[in-house]
Design an enzyme around this catalytic site. Structure first.
Site, PDB file in Angstrom:
ATOM      1  N   LYS A  74       0.856  -1.186   0.000  1.00 58.81           N
ATOM      2  CA  LYS A  74       0.000   0.000   0.000  1.00 58.81           C
ATOM      3  C   LYS A  74       0.891   1.235   0.000  1.00 58.81           C
ATOM      4  O   LYS A  74       1.905   1.283   0.706  1.00 58.81           O
ATOM      5  CB  LYS A  74      -0.899  -0.026   1.240  1.00 58.81           C
ATOM      6  CG  LYS A  74      -1.976   1.051   1.273  1.00 58.81           C
ATOM      7  CD  LYS A  74      -2.910   0.865   2.478  1.00 58.81           C
ATOM      8  CE  LYS A  74      -4.027   1.887   2.522  1.00 58.81           C
ATOM      9  NZ  LYS A  74      -4.941   1.683   3.664  1.00 58.81           N
ATOM     10  N   SER A 149      -9.896   1.573   2.438  1.00 64.11           N
ATOM     11  CA  SER A 149      -9.037   2.380   1.598  1.00 64.11           C
ATOM     12  C   SER A 149      -7.946   1.597   0.877  1.00 64.11           C
ATOM     13  O   SER A 149      -7.379   2.093  -0.096  1.00 64.11           O
ATOM     14  CB  SER A 149      -8.373   3.456   2.466  1.00 64.11           C
ATOM     15  OG  SER A 149      -7.484   2.877   3.411  1.00 64.11           O
ATOM     16  N   SER A 173     -10.071  -0.779   6.669  1.00 66.27           N
ATOM     17  CA  SER A 173      -9.464  -0.639   5.346  1.00 66.27           C
ATOM     18  C   SER A 173      -8.721  -1.857   4.811  1.00 66.27           C
ATOM     19  O   SER A 173      -8.309  -1.844   3.654  1.00 66.27           O
ATOM     20  CB  SER A 173      -8.515   0.551   5.322  1.00 66.27           C
ATOM     21  OG  SER A 173      -9.262   1.726   5.178  1.00 66.27           O
TER      22      SER A 173
HETATM   23  N1  GLN Z   1     -13.295   3.835   5.766  1.00 69.39           N
HETATM   24  C1  GLN Z   1     -12.812   4.289   7.035  1.00 69.39           C
HETATM   25  C2  GLN Z   1     -12.424   5.754   6.919  1.00 69.39           C
HETATM   26  O1  GLN Z   1     -12.706   6.321   5.930  1.00 69.39           O
HETATM   27  C3  GLN Z   1     -11.643   3.459   7.467  1.00 69.39           C
HETATM   28  C4  GLN Z   1     -10.391   3.762   6.740  1.00 69.39           C
HETATM   29  C5  GLN Z   1      -9.233   2.955   7.162  1.00 69.39           C
HETATM   30  O2  GLN Z   1      -9.351   1.906   7.817  1.00 69.39           O
HETATM   31  N2  GLN Z   1      -8.058   3.447   6.818  1.00 69.39           N
HETATM   32  O3  GLN Z   1     -11.867   6.331   7.790  1.00 69.39           O
END
Ligand code: GLN
Length: 471
Positions: A74, A149, A173
């Protein structure tokens, strides 16, 4: 082929790491144009790492526990001399001067990094649509999102661009994109894996973990990247037992918890797969028990105060001086403002404003302070539930992969994607998503297995049993 088989054949010399890497680079060349899993493909570096593995084998040296296995990282993990953008314009052109601990551990283990994967900007989002460089597409249906994400990392494994990948999970995410792309995704206990060299979003929640094709592969990767790191003061100062060893045990006698007061909202096809998961574990000798986690439903609300609060502080460092881009202006203050205005996307700005507000004098107690109390309640409710159950089972995502743009203009609809994943981050507990059949439109559905602090071995046993039942 599983990771263990790849490593064995590379170590024996039966297969060349160089050839395996070419297969992956060819897969990327063929389909990356449609998928856009990567911000940066590391073809030259990958060829050099693979050659080094083959040379070690030829010399009779041990090439490491992940010899010749390809990995996608990532793009919020620092890679020395290789662009690390967090899918944000504000970091364009920045080259980290060091490798993150996980990156260094993978290199030392003989893994071959093939590229840096796309994400929602600074890991804020659930669809990868918030990337400044355009979205990643779901390999199962390119009209749909891969989740987020870590959408690029999930898609890379699902598309066969790499043997496994790493993501980060602050509120879901890793698990949510794993579910939407039909792969295994693990968020370990907070502190299980070092965060040194992971660009911070919400430091008290962020955790690195793997995306893999199988549960055993995930265990193998965590055995390599887990463990104490003196460079991360929040990393747990102990050795973790091998997860690969835990997989051999069945689920006979285990207590599988059903949360009776789970927030509603999962689609019927997802709910159906969750019921099937309970059924198969029962058939394999586990007992299903009812538990309550009353504060679970407040997770989302608490998270959207705590995570933005931490993000507003962490992202203060992007000022046009120390990293990446700068927009010149008449004085320093104007330069800060112009750089941040041009460099951050809408969702990141929204989080910075929310977080700054929640932390501001006069509101701190009412918002941030209150959210911390709710966080404590969630943790305590889970702990009570784990006195009656070894693991808990929930849906990972309320739905299968959705179409591009279907939630784009409604932040709240997007936030609801993480209803079932967020409470675990707030508690610091581990959770993983296991592919468990398909739902609407023939798209993958994931079941989430949750466990208490450092209970990864039992979580993996249950995940392995679910996987076996489909074989
Ligand atoms: N979707 C969640 C957010 O927007 C979690 C994101 C994540 O785990 N990095 O914060």
């Amino acid at each position: 082929m599983g990771l263990a088989d790849i490593v064995a054949s590379v170590k024996s010399g039966a297969v060349k790491a160089a050839d395996l890497t070419e297969v992956r680079l060819a897969a990327i060349a063929a389909r990356e144009g449609d998928i856009h899993a990567f911000n940066h493909v590391m073809a030259d570096e990958a060829r050099a790492s693979a050659a080094a593995v083959d040379e070690a084998v030829a010399r009779g040296d041990d090439p490491g526990p992940l010899a010749g296995v390809t990995v996608a990282l990532k793009d919020n993990m620092c890679t020395r001399g290789v662009p690390t953008t967090c899918s944000s314009k504000i970091l364009e052109g920045w080259l980290p001067p060091y490798d993150g601990t996980v990156v260094a551990a993978l290199k030392a283990s003989g893994a071959v990094a093939v590229g840096k994967t796309n994400l929602d900007e600074f890991a804020m989002g659930s669809s990868t649509e918030n990337s400044a460089f355009g979205p990643t597409r779901n390999p199962h249906d390119t009209n749909r999102v891969p989740g987020g994400s870590s959408g690029g990392s999930a898609a890379a494994v699902a598309a066969g661009f790499s043997d496994f990948s790493l993501g980060s999970d602050t509120g879901g995410s890793i698990r949510q994109p794993a579910a939407l792309c039909g792969v295994v995704g693990v968020k370990p206990t907070y502190g299980y894996v070092s965060r040194y060299g992971l660009v911070a979003f919400a430091s008290s929640l962020d955790q690195i973990g793997p995306f893999t094709n199988t549960v055993e592969d995930a265990a193998l990767v965590l055995d390599v990247i887990g463990g104490h790191d003196p460079r991360d003061s929040t990393s747990i100062p102990q050795q973790h037992p091998s997860l690969v060893a835990a997989l051999q045990q069945g689920v006979g006698g285990l207590r599988i918890g059903r949360i009776t007061d789970l927030p509603e909202g999962a689609d019927p096809d997802v709910q159906e797969r969750l019921e099937a998961a309970f059924d198969t574990l029962k058939a394999q000798g586990a007992t299903i028990v009812d538990v309550q986690v009353p504060a679970f439903s407040f997770g989302l609300t608490a998270y959207y105060l705590i995570a933005p609060a931490e993000a507003s502080s962490n992202l203060a460092r992007y000022d046009g001086v120390r990293y990446g881009m700068r927009v010149e202006a008449t004085d320093t203050n104007a330069m800060y403002g112009a750089t941040r205005e041009a460099g951050f996307g809408d969702e990141v700005k929204r989080r910075i404003m929310l977080g700054t507000y929640a932390l501001s004098a006069g509101y701190y107690d009412a918002y941030y302070g209150k959210a911390l109390k709710v966080r404590r309640l969630i943790h305590d409710d889970f702990e009570r539930a784990y006195q009656h159950a070894d693991v808990l089972l929930t849906p990972t995502s309320p739905s299968v992969a959705f179409e591009f743009g279907s939630k784009g203009d409604n932040p709240l609809a997007m936030y609801l994607c993480d209803t079932y994943t967020i409470p675990t981050n707030l508690a610091g507990h581990p959770g993983m998503s296991v592919p468990f059949g398909t739902g609407a439109h023939g798209l993958p559905v994931g079941v989430q297995v949750l466990a208490g602090t450092l209970q990864e071995p039992v979580m993996f046993r249950v995940a392995a049993a679910l996987e076996r039942s489909l074989a």
